[in-house]
Design an enzyme around this catalytic site. Sequence first.
Site, PDB file in Angstrom:
ATOM      1  N   GLU A   1       0.836  -1.209   0.000  1.00 39.17           N
ATOM      2  CA  GLU A   1       0.000   0.000   0.000  1.00 39.17           C
ATOM      3  C   GLU A   1       0.870   1.259   0.000  1.00 39.17           C
ATOM      4  O   GLU A   1       0.576   2.237  -0.687  1.00 39.17           O
ATOM      5  CB  GLU A   1      -0.915  -0.006   1.231  1.00 39.17           C
ATOM      6  CG  GLU A   1      -1.898  -1.157   1.207  1.00 39.17           C
ATOM      7  CD  GLU A   1      -2.853  -1.185   2.405  1.00 39.17           C
ATOM      8  OE1 GLU A   1      -3.816  -1.951   2.350  1.00 39.17           O
ATOM      9  OE2 GLU A   1      -2.638  -0.441   3.384  1.00 39.17           O
TER      10      GLU A   1
ATOM     11  N   ARG B   1       3.248   8.056  -4.791  1.00 38.77           N
ATOM     12  CA  ARG B   1       4.350   8.534  -5.620  1.00 38.77           C
ATOM     13  C   ARG B   1       4.958   9.740  -4.928  1.00 38.77           C
ATOM     14  O   ARG B   1       5.058  10.825  -5.475  1.00 38.77           O
ATOM     15  CB  ARG B   1       3.825   8.870  -7.016  1.00 38.77           C
ATOM     16  CG  ARG B   1       3.286   7.639  -7.696  1.00 38.77           C
ATOM     17  CD  ARG B   1       2.257   7.928  -8.729  1.00 38.77           C
ATOM     18  NE  ARG B   1       1.009   8.384  -8.127  1.00 38.77           N
ATOM     19  CZ  ARG B   1      -0.110   8.557  -8.810  1.00 38.77           C
ATOM     20  NH1 ARG B   1      -0.140   8.300 -10.082  1.00 38.77           N
ATOM     21  NH2 ARG B   1      -1.196   8.978  -8.205  1.00 38.77           N
TER      22      ARG B   1
ATOM     23  N   GLU C   1      14.590  -3.791   1.781  1.00 34.94           N
ATOM     24  CA  GLU C   1      15.507  -4.928   1.798  1.00 34.94           C
ATOM     25  C   GLU C   1      15.143  -5.862   0.656  1.00 34.94           C
ATOM     26  O   GLU C   1      13.975  -5.952   0.252  1.00 34.94           O
ATOM     27  CB  GLU C   1      15.471  -5.650   3.147  1.00 34.94           C
ATOM     28  CG  GLU C   1      14.186  -6.381   3.429  1.00 34.94           C
ATOM     29  CD  GLU C   1      14.253  -7.140   4.766  1.00 34.94           C
ATOM     30  OE1 GLU C   1      13.875  -6.553   5.783  1.00 34.94           O
ATOM     31  OE2 GLU C   1      14.681  -8.295   4.762  1.00 34.94           O
TER      32      GLU C   1
ATOM     33  N   ASN D   1       8.853  14.674   1.785  1.00 29.19           N
ATOM     34  CA  ASN D   1       8.790  16.029   2.337  1.00 29.19           C
ATOM     35  C   ASN D   1       7.426  16.196   3.013  1.00 29.19           C
ATOM     36  O   ASN D   1       6.556  15.314   2.932  1.00 29.19           O
ATOM     37  CB  ASN D   1       9.055  17.085   1.250  1.00 29.19           C
ATOM     38  CG  ASN D   1       8.031  17.050   0.140  1.00 29.19           C
ATOM     39  OD1 ASN D   1       6.830  16.982   0.394  1.00 29.19           O
ATOM     40  ND2 ASN D   1       8.495  17.085  -1.105  1.00 29.19           N
ATOM     41  N   ALA D   2       7.245  17.341   3.680  1.00 34.61           N
ATOM     42  CA  ALA D   2       6.028  17.519   4.480  1.00 34.61           C
ATOM     43  C   ALA D   2       4.771  17.492   3.609  1.00 34.61           C
ATOM     44  O   ALA D   2       3.729  16.989   4.033  1.00 34.61           O
ATOM     45  CB  ALA D   2       6.104  18.839   5.245  1.00 34.61           C
ATOM     46  N   ARG D   3       4.859  18.008   2.391  1.00 33.12           N
ATOM     47  CA  ARG D   3       3.667  18.025   1.546  1.00 33.12           C
ATOM     48  C   ARG D   3       3.232  16.604   1.196  1.00 33.12           C
ATOM     49  O   ARG D   3       2.053  16.253   1.309  1.00 33.12           O
ATOM     50  CB  ARG D   3       3.948  18.815   0.259  1.00 33.12           C
ATOM     51  CG  ARG D   3       2.705  19.024  -0.561  1.00 33.12           C
ATOM     52  CD  ARG D   3       3.014  19.706  -1.871  1.00 33.12           C
ATOM     53  NE  ARG D   3       1.801  20.155  -2.530  1.00 33.12           N
ATOM     54  CZ  ARG D   3       1.772  20.696  -3.738  1.00 33.12           C
ATOM     55  NH1 ARG D   3       2.889  20.890  -4.400  1.00 33.12           N
ATOM     56  NH2 ARG D   3       0.633  21.065  -4.270  1.00 33.12           N
TER      57      ARG D   3
ATOM     58  N   ARG E   1      -4.078   7.781   4.819  1.00 32.76           N
ATOM     59  CA  ARG E   1      -3.716   6.556   5.548  1.00 32.76           C
ATOM     60  C   ARG E   1      -3.911   6.654   7.057  1.00 32.76           C
ATOM     61  O   ARG E   1      -3.449   5.788   7.789  1.00 32.76           O
ATOM     62  CB  ARG E   1      -2.254   6.184   5.241  1.00 32.76           C
ATOM     63  CG  ARG E   1      -1.970   5.951   3.768  1.00 32.76           C
ATOM     64  CD  ARG E   1      -2.774   4.804   3.178  1.00 32.76           C
ATOM     65  NE  ARG E   1      -2.407   4.541   1.779  1.00 32.76           N
ATOM     66  CZ  ARG E   1      -2.938   3.591   1.047  1.00 32.76           C
ATOM     67  NH1 ARG E   1      -3.870   2.802   1.532  1.00 32.76           N
ATOM     68  NH2 ARG E   1      -2.564   3.428  -0.209  1.00 32.76           N
TER      69      ARG E   1
HETATM   70  C1  LIG Z   1      -8.540   3.521   1.874  1.00 34.16           C
HETATM   71  C2  LIG Z   1      -7.829   3.240   0.576  1.00 34.16           C
HETATM   72  C3  LIG Z   1      -8.243   2.186  -0.213  1.00 34.16           C
HETATM   73  C4  LIG Z   1      -7.575   1.902  -1.419  1.00 34.16           C
HETATM   74  N1  LIG Z   1      -7.970   0.857  -2.192  1.00 34.16           N
HETATM   75  C5  LIG Z   1      -7.345   0.567  -3.351  1.00 34.16           C
HETATM   76  C6  LIG Z   1      -7.736  -0.524  -4.177  1.00 34.16           C
HETATM   77  O1  LIG Z   1      -8.676  -1.236  -3.864  1.00 34.16           O
HETATM   78  N2  LIG Z   1      -7.039  -0.772  -5.306  1.00 34.16           N
HETATM   79  C7  LIG Z   1      -5.995   0.017  -5.704  1.00 34.16           C
HETATM   80  O2  LIG Z   1      -5.406  -0.238  -6.746  1.00 34.16           O
HETATM   81  N3  LIG Z   1      -5.605   1.059  -4.959  1.00 34.16           N
HETATM   82  C8  LIG Z   1      -6.243   1.358  -3.800  1.00 34.16           C
HETATM   83  N4  LIG Z   1      -5.810   2.418  -3.033  1.00 34.16           N
HETATM   84  C9  LIG Z   1      -4.647   3.199  -3.476  1.00 34.16           C
HETATM   85  C10 LIG Z   1      -5.066   4.541  -4.108  1.00 34.16           C
HETATM   86  O3  LIG Z   1      -5.816   4.339  -5.274  1.00 34.16           O
HETATM   87  C11 LIG Z   1      -3.806   5.383  -4.437  1.00 34.16           C
HETATM   88  O4  LIG Z   1      -3.031   4.703  -5.392  1.00 34.16           O
HETATM   89  C12 LIG Z   1      -2.925   5.650  -3.238  1.00 34.16           C
HETATM   90  O5  LIG Z   1      -3.684   6.030  -2.137  1.00 34.16           O
HETATM   91  C13 LIG Z   1      -1.929   6.762  -3.585  1.00 34.16           C
HETATM   92  O6  LIG Z   1      -2.619   7.992  -3.582  1.00 34.16           O
HETATM   93  P1  LIG Z   1      -2.499   9.130  -4.685  1.00 34.16           P
HETATM   94  O7  LIG Z   1      -2.418   8.511  -6.017  1.00 34.16           O
HETATM   95  O8  LIG Z   1      -3.574  10.135  -4.451  1.00 34.16           O
HETATM   96  O9  LIG Z   1      -1.247   9.889  -4.184  1.00 34.16           O
HETATM   97  P2  LIG Z   1       0.298  10.011  -4.389  1.00 34.16           P
HETATM   98  O10 LIG Z   1       0.852   9.058  -5.354  1.00 34.16           O
HETATM   99  O11 LIG Z   1       0.815   9.990  -2.991  1.00 34.16           O
HETATM  100  O12 LIG Z   1       0.410  11.439  -5.029  1.00 34.16           O
HETATM  101  C14 LIG Z   1       0.016  12.620  -4.356  1.00 34.16           C
HETATM  102  C15 LIG Z   1      -0.807  13.488  -5.268  1.00 34.16           C
HETATM  103  O13 LIG Z   1       0.019  13.940  -6.341  1.00 34.16           O
HETATM  104  C16 LIG Z   1      -0.757  14.019  -7.530  1.00 34.16           C
HETATM  105  N5  LIG Z   1      -0.253  13.043  -8.498  1.00 34.16           N
HETATM  106  C17 LIG Z   1       0.680  12.092  -8.275  1.00 34.16           C
HETATM  107  N6  LIG Z   1       0.915  11.417  -9.401  1.00 34.16           N
HETATM  108  C18 LIG Z   1       0.100  11.914 -10.342  1.00 34.16           C
HETATM  109  C19 LIG Z   1      -0.134  11.612 -11.726  1.00 34.16           C
HETATM  110  N7  LIG Z   1       0.530  10.668 -12.377  1.00 34.16           N
HETATM  111  N8  LIG Z   1      -1.043  12.340 -12.404  1.00 34.16           N
HETATM  112  C20 LIG Z   1      -1.718  13.329 -11.781  1.00 34.16           C
HETATM  113  N9  LIG Z   1      -1.545  13.675 -10.481  1.00 34.16           N
HETATM  114  C21 LIG Z   1      -0.646  12.969  -9.783  1.00 34.16           C
HETATM  115  C22 LIG Z   1      -2.200  13.703  -7.147  1.00 34.16           C
HETATM  116  O14 LIG Z   1      -2.859  14.895  -6.784  1.00 34.16           O
HETATM  117  C23 LIG Z   1      -2.018  12.832  -5.925  1.00 34.16           C
HETATM  118  O15 LIG Z   1      -3.161  12.785  -5.108  1.00 34.16           O
HETATM  119  C24 LIG Z   1      -6.472   2.716  -1.824  1.00 34.16           C
HETATM  120  C25 LIG Z   1      -6.072   3.785  -1.018  1.00 34.16           C
HETATM  121  C26 LIG Z   1      -6.737   4.056   0.165  1.00 34.16           C
HETATM  122  C27 LIG Z   1      -6.275   5.218   1.018  1.00 34.16           C
END
Ligand SMILES: Cc1cc2nc3c(=O)[nH]c(=O)nc-3n(C[C@H](O)[C@H](O)[C@H](O)COP(=O)(O)OP(=O)(O)OC[C@H]3O[C@@H](n4cnc5c(N)ncnc54)[C@H](O)[C@@H]3O)c2cc1C
Length: 411
Positions: free
Chosen positions: A91, A96, A267, A354-356, A365
């Site tokens: 998870e 990213r 690891e 980083n903090a953001r 999470r």
């Molecule tokens: C409760 C919960 C249940 C979940 N269940 C599933 C599941 O069943 N199956 C599954 O596959 N995943 C699941 N996930 C994972 C989820 O879909 C995300 O992949 C994961 O939480 C990473 O979040 P993110 O992509 O918003 O953020 P990060 O990768 O942390 O990125 C932070 C932010 O940067 C921006 N960003 C980053 N990369 C891009 C990009 N390429 N294009 C545009 N903007 C970008 C977006 O605004 C993004 O919100 C779950 C997550 C949670 C919290």
Amino acid sequence: MSTDLPGEPDAPLRFRDDVTVELVKHSASDSDVLWAARVSTAGEQSLEELSKDPERSKGLLNYLMRDRHGSPFEHNSMTFFISAPIFVFREFMRHRAGWCLAGDTEVTLDSGSGDPRPLPIGELHRRWHHGPAAGGATEARDRQTLDSQVRCYDEDTLLAGRTPIVDVLESGVKPLLRITTAAGRTLRCSADHALLTPDGWRKAGELAAGDAVLAGDTTGRAAAALPDPIASVAGDGEEMTYDLSVAGPWHNFLAGGIIVHNSYNEESGRYRELQPVFYVPGQDRKLVQEGRPGKYVFVDGTPEQHKGVVAAMEESYTQSYAAYQEMLAAGVAREVARATLPVGLFSSMYATCNARSLMHFLGLRTQHELARVPSFPQREIEMVGEKMEAAWAELMPLTHAAFNANGRVAP
Ligand SMILES: Cc1cc2nc3c(=O)[nH]c(=O)nc-3n(C[C@H](O)[C@H](O)[C@H](O)COP(=O)(O)OP(=O)(O)OC[C@H]3O[C@@H](n4cnc5c(N)ncnc54)[C@H](O)[C@@H]3O)c2cc1C
């Protein structure tokens, strides 16, 4: 709690119901946000912010958080050591949150025999995740890539070495900087990517013409890294970015001939024997899900259910680890034998953010009464998030308070 594996007195199985999170390295404070924000209006005078009491600028922090001006929260860095079950890392790695390199950045692959080979990180990502193309020379070349290691450097002696690649990550579309050096090297990376300089690790966005980066040899000679002065730093559009996770002990690799930091180091089950440490739920872990998908709650299980869960997991872990050991004893490669191990096995990694990006991670999470957008994370990744948050809150108390006051939505 720990139990001896039958017939294997040297390999006691350990069953844990907790996770480890330690802040191992950081450069993060509330004033880092303030000077980054003040440069918009104060230019050079924003440097004065470094010596001022950040308490006086709480209002500015709050405004940045509320109006989601996010980039000032990126000029800081925290590295955590995390030990948790593999299912938590599955998870975790979806975020990213890491630092980012443009797809055309050449990383120096070094298999240890013959000359090292440069390969664009975007192409490495394709081969890593889609496997070797079928047939002929292309397939052989792709296989060679997957067996390669990447050139890295001893950060004390600056001597070249090699380290296995653990993962190739897609880090999302990001704004990029183009750094060009006097010797003609070019690196296109995000502003928060850390580069090794004669003064230690520094963020790309903090570097300017006249500073130097440490650059490495991309040929078979593999000389020690040397300073290469920066000729220019300029904005370079937005595009898809990538990062590597490499095995320790060093947290770097050579990209565009320049030594860069990586954001995840886990690891490796290919290069070391995995230790028998497994997850079992603690007494306070809610065991039963009630309700339908999208509208459910977790409630405590009965003592019998808890006992049954722990017994079933321990039995399964014991069997699978015994099978793993048998295969190793029969000469089977670690990377093959590990397939029998379950996702409750503990792994460990360094994660740098980083903090953001940490706020974004925490918004998704952790569950919190102040969250404007509630999330329903799995408890075990939340346990990691809670410990990371506690360490971050000590480093950046005003930023943390503003995060809470604004509904725990990352700016
Ligand atoms: C409760 C919960 C249940 C979940 N269940 C599933 C599941 O069943 N199956 C599954 O596959 N995943 C699941 N996930 C994972 C989820 O879909 C995300 O992949 C994961 O939480 C990473 O979040 P993110 O992509 O918003 O953020 P990060 O990768 O942390 O990125 C932070 C932010 O940067 C921006 N960003 C980053 N990369 C891009 C990009 N390429 N294009 C545009 N903007 C970008 C977006 O605004 C993004 O919100 C779950 C997550 C949670 C919290």
